[in-house]
Design a protein around this motif. Structure first.
Motif, PDB file in Angstrom:
ATOM      1  N   TRP A   1       0.451   1.803  12.893  1.00 42.40           N
ATOM      2  CA  TRP A   1       0.148   1.576  11.479  1.00 42.40           C
ATOM      3  C   TRP A   1       1.450   1.291  10.715  1.00 42.40           C
ATOM      4  CZ3 TRP A   1      -3.071   0.818   7.508  1.00 42.40           C
ATOM      5  CH2 TRP A   1      -2.792   1.347   6.261  1.00 42.40           C
ATOM      6  N   GLU A   2       2.483   2.073  11.005  1.00 42.22           N
ATOM      7  CA  GLU A   2       3.777   1.853  10.353  1.00 42.22           C
ATOM      8  C   GLU A   2       4.338   0.472  10.698  1.00 42.22           C
ATOM      9  OE1 GLU A   2       6.071   5.154  11.704  1.00 42.22           O
ATOM     10  OE2 GLU A   2       5.503   6.411  10.017  1.00 42.22           O
ATOM     11  N   PHE A   3       4.078   0.058  11.931  1.00 44.05           N
ATOM     12  CA  PHE A   3       4.532  -1.258  12.367  1.00 44.05           C
ATOM     13  C   PHE A   3       3.847  -2.350  11.537  1.00 44.05           C
ATOM     14  CE2 PHE A   3       4.094  -4.797  15.559  1.00 44.05           C
ATOM     15  CZ  PHE A   3       5.422  -5.181  15.525  1.00 44.05           C
ATOM     16  N   LEU A   4       2.536  -2.206  11.356  1.00 45.49           N
ATOM     17  CA  LEU A   4       1.773  -3.153  10.546  1.00 45.49           C
ATOM     18  C   LEU A   4       2.329  -3.205   9.118  1.00 45.49           C
ATOM     19  CD1 LEU A   4      -0.885  -4.894  10.203  1.00 45.49           C
ATOM     20  CD2 LEU A   4      -1.930  -2.790   9.362  1.00 45.49           C
ATOM     21  N   LEU A   5       2.622  -2.024   8.568  1.00 41.84           N
ATOM     22  CA  LEU A   5       3.164  -1.970   7.202  1.00 41.84           C
ATOM     23  C   LEU A   5       4.500  -2.686   7.108  1.00 41.84           C
ATOM     24  CD1 LEU A   5       2.526   1.695   6.102  1.00 41.84           C
ATOM     25  CD2 LEU A   5       1.300  -0.364   5.423  1.00 41.84           C
ATOM     26  N   MET A   6       5.314  -2.476   8.126  1.00 43.18           N
ATOM     27  CA  MET A   6       6.631  -3.102   8.083  1.00 43.18           C
ATOM     28  C   MET A   6       6.491  -4.622   8.104  1.00 43.18           C
ATOM     29  SD  MET A   6       9.935  -2.206  10.293  1.00 43.18           S
ATOM     30  CE  MET A   6      10.450  -3.688  11.099  1.00 43.18           C
ATOM     31  N   LEU A   7       5.551  -5.127   8.886  1.00 41.40           N
ATOM     32  CA  LEU A   7       5.352  -6.575   8.935  1.00 41.40           C
ATOM     33  C   LEU A   7       4.917  -7.094   7.561  1.00 41.40           C
ATOM     34  CD1 LEU A   7       3.567  -7.062  12.387  1.00 41.40           C
ATOM     35  CD2 LEU A   7       5.985  -7.295  11.826  1.00 41.40           C
ATOM     36  N   ILE A   8       3.967  -6.401   6.928  1.00 41.22           N
ATOM     37  CA  ILE A   8       3.519  -6.832   5.598  1.00 41.22           C
ATOM     38  C   ILE A   8       4.675  -6.754   4.607  1.00 41.22           C
ATOM     39  CG2 ILE A   8       1.928  -6.351   3.693  1.00 41.22           C
ATOM     40  CD1 ILE A   8      -0.031  -5.205   5.693  1.00 41.22           C
ATOM     41  N   HIS A   9       5.441  -5.685   4.709  1.00 44.54           N
ATOM     42  CA  HIS A   9       6.592  -5.494   3.828  1.00 44.54           C
ATOM     43  C   HIS A   9       7.552  -6.677   3.938  1.00 44.54           C
ATOM     44  CE1 HIS A   9       9.406  -3.188   1.473  1.00 44.54           C
ATOM     45  NE2 HIS A   9      10.328  -3.267   2.417  1.00 44.54           N
ATOM     46  N   LYS A  10       7.792  -7.115   5.174  1.00 48.68           N
ATOM     47  CA  LYS A  10       8.706  -8.242   5.386  1.00 48.68           C
ATOM     48  C   LYS A  10       8.100  -9.532   4.852  1.00 48.68           C
ATOM     49  CE  LYS A  10      11.859  -5.914   7.389  1.00 48.68           C
ATOM     50  NZ  LYS A  10      12.953  -5.450   6.545  1.00 48.68           N
ATOM     51  N   LEU A  11       6.768  -9.658   4.952  1.00 50.36           N
ATOM     52  CA  LEU A  11       6.123 -10.892   4.516  1.00 50.36           C
ATOM     53  C   LEU A  11       6.090 -11.017   2.998  1.00 50.36           C
ATOM     54  CD1 LEU A  11       3.133 -11.210   7.015  1.00 50.36           C
ATOM     55  CD2 LEU A  11       5.149 -12.688   6.829  1.00 50.36           C
ATOM     56  N   ILE A  12       5.776  -9.921   2.291  1.00 46.53           N
ATOM     57  CA  ILE A  12       5.626 -10.068   0.835  1.00 46.53           C
ATOM     58  C   ILE A  12       6.902  -9.757   0.068  1.00 46.53           C
ATOM     59  CG2 ILE A  12       3.132  -9.675   0.854  1.00 46.53           C
ATOM     60  CD1 ILE A  12       3.551  -6.932  -0.134  1.00 46.53           C
ATOM     61  N   GLY A  13       7.904  -9.252   0.734  1.00 52.18           N
ATOM     62  CA  GLY A  13       9.180  -9.068   0.046  1.00 52.18           C
ATOM     63  C   GLY A  13       9.481  -7.625  -0.244  1.00 52.18           C
ATOM     64  N   PRO A  14      10.758  -7.307  -0.338  1.00 55.24           N
ATOM     65  CA  PRO A  14      11.193  -5.919  -0.392  1.00 55.24           C
ATOM     66  C   PRO A  14      10.926  -5.217  -1.724  1.00 55.24           C
ATOM     67  CG  PRO A  14      13.064  -7.402  -0.545  1.00 55.24           C
ATOM     68  CD  PRO A  14      11.858  -8.259  -0.338  1.00 55.24           C
ATOM     69  N   TRP A  15      10.527  -5.970  -2.764  1.00 50.11           N
ATOM     70  CA  TRP A  15      10.399  -5.308  -4.072  1.00 50.11           C
ATOM     71  C   TRP A  15       9.116  -4.493  -4.195  1.00 50.11           C
ATOM     72  CZ3 TRP A  15      11.315 -10.461  -3.249  1.00 50.11           C
ATOM     73  CH2 TRP A  15      10.197 -11.269  -3.229  1.00 50.11           C
ATOM     74  N   VAL A  16       8.160  -4.672  -3.286  1.00 56.39           N
ATOM     75  CA  VAL A  16       6.961  -3.832  -3.321  1.00 56.39           C
ATOM     76  C   VAL A  16       7.183  -2.662  -2.352  1.00 56.39           C
ATOM     77  CG1 VAL A  16       4.469  -3.739  -2.956  1.00 56.39           C
ATOM     78  CG2 VAL A  16       5.532  -5.863  -3.747  1.00 56.39           C
ATOM     79  N   PRO A  17       7.159  -1.407  -2.849  1.00 51.40           N
ATOM     80  CA  PRO A  17       7.431  -0.276  -1.957  1.00 51.40           C
ATOM     81  C   PRO A  17       6.430  -0.217  -0.799  1.00 51.40           C
ATOM     82  CG  PRO A  17       7.272   0.445  -4.246  1.00 51.40           C
ATOM     83  CD  PRO A  17       6.883  -0.985  -4.224  1.00 51.40           C
ATOM     84  N   VAL A  18       6.933   0.158   0.371  1.00 52.11           N
ATOM     85  CA  VAL A  18       6.077   0.222   1.558  1.00 52.11           C
ATOM     86  C   VAL A  18       4.910   1.179   1.333  1.00 52.11           C
ATOM     87  CG1 VAL A  18       6.011   0.781   4.004  1.00 52.11           C
ATOM     88  CG2 VAL A  18       8.029  -0.272   3.038  1.00 52.11           C
ATOM     89  N   ARG A  19       5.205   2.295   0.679  1.00 47.60           N
ATOM     90  CA  ARG A  19       4.134   3.262   0.466  1.00 47.60           C
ATOM     91  C   ARG A  19       3.031   2.702  -0.427  1.00 47.60           C
ATOM     92  NH1 ARG A  19       5.804   8.881   2.029  1.00 47.60           N
ATOM     93  NH2 ARG A  19       8.031   8.976   1.679  1.00 47.60           N
TER      94      ARG A  19
END
Ligand code: GDD
Ligand code: MN
Length: 378
Positions: free
Chosen positions: A231-249
């Motif tokens: 699940w964390e892996f999936l989040l990291m991929l989305i985080h990289k796709l939409i940009g660092p300004w949206v917090p992962v949490r």
């Protein structure tokens, strides 16, 4: 006159720091330290264990080792969890120009360290990575399921990174410290995939080489890589796709919120079928409560894995979550209604704006009141 403070017992500054994240590895730390020390004869090294307050007393064991050998020490983090963030903190706690990251469980081959150091020094590389997939490397005794999971994640990562890495999931590598210092503020620090994180945060392509090794079987304790890590892996991929300004949490919170809508609709649909259309108000209320409860439990398991509430705190957390989210729903409806009625925005825009405001409110307020999250950028 300036006097330099020198003590005869002070070792020369380390050229290589080995960072070992630990959680429940009390049984392995002495052996891993011994092996690293034997493998690195003639090299100025230091060994930093980063332990997340393991209940099995891992940190105590490391302190005992450090009393025998001053090149060893522990960073003990309280109330924190996470492999990647532990590695980052360890890497920032040393002045050594070269940093290696390695597991504590003896699965990574410490014999590779001198060759890695030699390569990174002489070839001007940013990184040398231990690979299980390169010819000569091996996954050891992993079962089919674990091999399949690892292969799949590897493929996804390769496509995303567009780097010719055979093993982007590797937790065994050596890196030039200045690369870490340059990229550290852009790292997401979430989950297991520190290497992936480093590659995608780098401003220019990293120069790297891979060395094959055989992934050994774990001798003591158990793997901490479970479905929550996927699940964390999936989040990291989305985080990289939409940009660092949206917090992962916030991404995690929103995904779970989306799932909550499905729970809500599922419950409402079932109740209407069971009790007939006269029960709509009751059904809607019950569906909302159940959706909030499942959202709370999922967020507690995943989004706030590191601050997980248990026992009486779980009940208190649930109450505060339901209260905050009910206010969020009121704000959502109020704002959507205002936009729709007063500013004549379209229904879709009004609804989405209401949902966004509700979601941000729920996220921000539950972070503070439900999970009592300390102010922390990760
Ligand atoms: N500080 C800290 N905090 N350390 C942790 C945590 C944590 O929350 N979770 C795990 N560790 C430590 C473990 O104690 C171990 O030393 C190391 O991180 C790797 O954890 P394992 O539980 O042994 O992971 P694995 O062997 O299943 O996974 C390996 O393969 C992955 C690739 O599929 C590791 O090498 C991973 O790094 C790698 O990504
Ligand atoms: Mn392991």
């Amino acid at each position: 006159m300036i006097m330099s403070i020198q003590s005869p017992t002070l070792a020369c500054p380390a050229e290589l720091a080995i960072i070992i994240p630990t959680y429940q590895e009390a049984e392995s730390v002495a052996q891993v330290a011994e092996r690293v020390s034997a493998a690195l004869a003639g090299i100025a090294w230091e060994l930093i264990f980063v332990d997340d307050d393991s209940p099995d007393g891992t940190a105590e064991r490391v302190r005992a080792l450090a009393q025998q050998d001053p090149r060893i020490r522990v960073i003990q983090r309280i109330g924190r969890r996470g492999l990647a963030s532990a590695c980052i903190e360890g890497m920032l706690a040393t002045s050594a120009p070269y940093l290696a990251v390695m597991d504590a469980d003896l699965q990574h081959d410490e014999q590779l360290l001198p060759e890695m150091l030699q390569l990174i020094r002489t070839e001007g590389l940013d990184l040398v990575i231990g690979s299980r997939y390169l010819a000569g490397g091996d996954l050891g005794d992993w079962d089919q399921r674990r091999r399949g999971m690892s292969r799949l994640a590897t493929r996804i990562a390769q496509v995303l990174l567009q780097a010719e890495l055979t093993d982007p999931m590797s937790g065994f590598f050596m890196i030039r410290a200045e690369v870490v210092h340059r990229t550290v503020r852009r790292l997401s620090g979430v989950g297991f995939k520190i290497l992936l994180d480093l590659f995608s945060a780098a401003d220019s392509p990293l120069r790297f080489r891979e060395l094959p090794y055989r992934f050994r079987a774990r001798q003591y304790g158990q793997s901490k890589l479970d479905y929550a890590v996927l699940w964390e892996f999936l989040l990291m991929l989305i985080h990289k796709l939409i940009g660092p300004w949206v917090p992962v949490r916030f991404i995690a919170f929103s995904l779970i919120g989306g799932l909550g809508v499905l729970v809500h609709l599922g419950v409402l649909w079932s109740l209407l079928r069971l009790l007939g259309p006269g029960s709509f108000a009751l059904g809607q209320g019950l569906a909302a409560l159940l959706a909030m409860t499942s959202n709370f439990l999922l967020n507690n398991l995943l989004t706030y894995r590191d601050l997980r509430l248990k026992g009486r705190d779980l009940v208190r957390g649930w109450l505060s979550f339901v209260l905050v989210c009910s206010l969020g729903a009121l704000a959502n409806v109020g704002i959507a209604n205002y936009l729709f009625q007063e500013t004549r925005s379209g229904w879709l825009v009004s609804a989405l704006a209401g949902i966004l405001v509700g979601a941000v409110w729920n996220y921000a307020v539950t972070a503070v009141y439900t999970w009592r999250r300390p102010v922390d950028p990760l």
